[in-house]
Design a protein around this motif. Structure first.
Motif, short mmCIF file in Angstrom:
data_model
loop_
_atom_site.label_atom_id
_atom_site.label_comp_id
_atom_site.label_asym_id
_atom_site.label_seq_id
_atom_site.Cartn_x
_atom_site.Cartn_y
_atom_site.Cartn_z
N VAL A 84 32.61 23.37 -30.37
CA VAL A 84 33.33 24.48 -31.02
C VAL A 84 34.77 24.53 -30.50
CG1 VAL A 84 31.25 25.87 -31.38
CG2 VAL A 84 32.59 26.14 -29.28
N GLU A 85 35.59 25.32 -31.22
CA GLU A 85 36.98 25.44 -30.79
C GLU A 85 37.14 26.39 -29.62
OE1 GLU A 85 39.59 26.29 -34.08
OE2 GLU A 85 38.60 24.82 -35.37
N GLU A 86 36.52 27.58 -29.75
CA GLU A 86 36.78 28.64 -28.78
C GLU A 86 35.49 29.30 -28.31
OE1 GLU A 86 39.74 29.17 -27.79
OE2 GLU A 86 41.13 28.60 -29.39
N TYR A 87 35.62 30.03 -27.21
CA TYR A 87 34.52 30.81 -26.65
C TYR A 87 33.91 31.73 -27.70
CZ TYR A 87 32.56 34.76 -23.99
OH TYR A 87 31.76 35.77 -23.51
N LYS A 88 34.75 32.35 -28.54
CA LYS A 88 34.21 33.32 -29.49
C LYS A 88 33.31 32.65 -30.53
CE LYS A 88 38.59 33.67 -32.06
NZ LYS A 88 39.65 33.46 -31.07
N ASP A 89 33.50 31.34 -30.73
CA ASP A 89 32.63 30.63 -31.65
C ASP A 89 31.23 30.47 -31.04
OD1 ASP A 89 34.83 30.30 -33.38
OD2 ASP A 89 35.49 28.56 -32.23
N VAL A 90 31.17 30.27 -29.72
CA VAL A 90 29.88 30.22 -29.03
C VAL A 90 29.12 31.52 -29.27
CG1 VAL A 90 28.73 30.13 -26.78
CG2 VAL A 90 30.72 28.66 -27.21
N VAL A 91 29.84 32.63 -29.08
CA VAL A 91 29.20 33.93 -29.24
C VAL A 91 28.70 34.11 -30.68
CG1 VAL A 91 29.56 36.41 -29.08
CG2 VAL A 91 30.62 34.89 -27.42
N ALA A 92 29.54 33.71 -31.65
CA ALA A 92 29.15 33.85 -33.06
C ALA A 92 27.89 33.04 -33.36
CB ALA A 92 30.31 33.41 -33.97
N ILE A 93 27.82 31.82 -32.82
CA ILE A 93 26.66 30.96 -33.09
C ILE A 93 25.42 31.49 -32.36
CG2 ILE A 93 25.71 28.63 -32.79
CD1 ILE A 93 28.62 27.59 -33.24
N GLU A 94 25.61 31.96 -31.12
CA GLU A 94 24.49 32.53 -30.38
C GLU A 94 23.87 33.70 -31.13
OE1 GLU A 94 23.00 31.60 -27.05
OE2 GLU A 94 23.75 29.95 -28.26
N ARG A 95 24.73 34.47 -31.80
CA ARG A 95 24.26 35.64 -32.51
C ARG A 95 23.28 35.26 -33.64
NH1 ARG A 95 29.55 38.32 -33.58
NH2 ARG A 95 29.71 39.12 -31.45
N THR A 96 23.43 34.06 -34.20
CA THR A 96 22.54 33.65 -35.30
C THR A 96 21.14 33.30 -34.80
OG1 THR A 96 22.98 31.27 -35.09
CG2 THR A 96 24.54 32.53 -36.41
N ARG A 97 21.00 32.99 -33.50
CA ARG A 97 19.73 32.56 -32.90
C ARG A 97 19.15 31.32 -33.60
NH1 ARG A 97 17.75 36.43 -29.53
NH2 ARG A 97 18.91 38.41 -29.57
N GLU A 98 20.01 30.54 -34.26
CA GLU A 98 19.57 29.35 -34.98
C GLU A 98 19.69 28.10 -34.12
OE1 GLU A 98 18.46 28.55 -38.10
OE2 GLU A 98 18.23 30.66 -38.64
N PHE A 99 20.48 28.19 -33.06
CA PHE A 99 20.82 26.99 -32.30
C PHE A 99 20.29 27.09 -30.88
CE2 PHE A 99 23.96 24.61 -29.67
CZ PHE A 99 23.67 23.34 -30.15
N ARG A 100 19.55 26.08 -30.46
CA ARG A 100 18.94 26.13 -29.11
C ARG A 100 19.48 25.02 -28.21
NH1 ARG A 100 17.97 30.28 -27.22
NH2 ARG A 100 16.61 29.33 -25.67
N GLY A 101 20.52 24.33 -28.68
CA GLY A 101 21.10 23.26 -27.86
C GLY A 101 22.18 23.81 -26.93
#
Lengths: 198, 198
Positions: A84-101
């Motif tokens: 990802v580009e930025e920290y906030k993208d990590v947070v956005a993706i974590e929020r979906t609970r779709e990604f476990r990597g």
């Protein structure tokens, strides 16, 4: 025009992103009338953030420890790495609970106008993470704009020869939106990426 | 969702007026990446404002001393007192350079819905300033809205029997604006207050 330190406060607040001179003034007046303990709490947390927060030594996510929560978590799948580009993208993706990597934060996107090339991003720190045979898939989750696309294209060319599976997030219609309001590029992508109806 | 102290910072920033959750997040990320000295300067000025700034003991303007710059200035005309709602109104009027008298800051306007009556304003502190025969005119420079008008009407009834000249700022068309875009109340006031052409 304002008494010394009030003007200093307005100046400092005006340096924050999205805070214009009028908002800075409004916030300053609010703080002038606020309880001293409330203002102290804000000042304290500002200092605390700079003292405590650093970047994860593995993925460059924001962290209060040497490694971030995600890198420390043994349940996260080490075979899939999401770039990802930025920290906030990590947070956005974590929020979906779709990604476990796990993640790798580049710290931006390639943007020649802003003088940001591959060397200004954390790409050289990405490469050693991919060499140990543990990571099998790299998901390029850069922004769906010019800079993000350029970064993804650059990384695809770099990573694919390494025998890695390189994927991108799907482009298409945002869920909950109206088809008629979708811009033509998005709608075009949605057509190109159409799937068999279930 | 965010690491502890980052979430604390977002929460604190979100409490500021006009800063929604998205802006708070944006400012927090900016501060995470900012130079520590820049963040320290903001934290310092926050503490300094609360430590240094108080209210003038005479007019309740913002001040770093017991009396504000304007009350201390011997060149200011003591015969004219301008009553305003807030400190920022003092600054706005000072910017015009049209007024050479002194001020009295009420700290708000009468607003029954918000539970603000005359007793919540600095009206009892205004009265002793008018009893010594020095002040001849009181300019009521409250906001041209419902609460400001109510406050001005209340003060007019209170002050006129004391033999003082009580005046209000002129209502009319804003300079530089288009007549056709003026609201009907403003245009009506501009008609009612029309003057002989020069």
């Amino acid at each position: 025009m304002y008494e010394g330190v009030v003007q200093d406060l307005i100046d400092e607040l005006g340096r924050l992103p999205g805070v214009g001179p009028k908002s800075a003034q409004r916030i300053a007046f609010h703080l002038l009338q606020a309880e001293p303990t409330d203002v102290r709490r804000l000042a304290d947390v500002l200092m605390e953030v700079k003292a405590k927060v650093r970047f994860c030594s593995v993925c460059f996510n924001v962290s209060e420890d040497e490694q971030c929560r995600i890198c420390r978590d043994p349940r996260r799948d080490r075979a899939v790495l999401c770039v990802v580009e930025e920290y906030k993208d990590v947070v956005a993706i974590e929020r979906t609970r779709e990604f476990r990597g796990r993640y790798h934060v580049l710290g931006g996107a390639i943007s020649p106008i802003d003088g940001i090339g591959p060397d200004q991003l954390r790409i050289k720190e990405l490469m050693p993470r991919l060499n140990d045979g543990v990571v099998l898939e790299v998901v390029l989750a850069t922004d769906p704009n010019l800079e993000g696309e350029a970064t993804a294209t650059y990384l695809t060319r770099l990573l694919r020869p390494m025998g890695l599976q390189v994927t991108r997030l799907a482009s298409g219609l945002p869920v909950g939106g109206d088809l008629e309001y979708a811009d033509e590029v998005t709608l075009g992508r949605a057509f190109a990426g159409r799937r068999a109806a279930e």
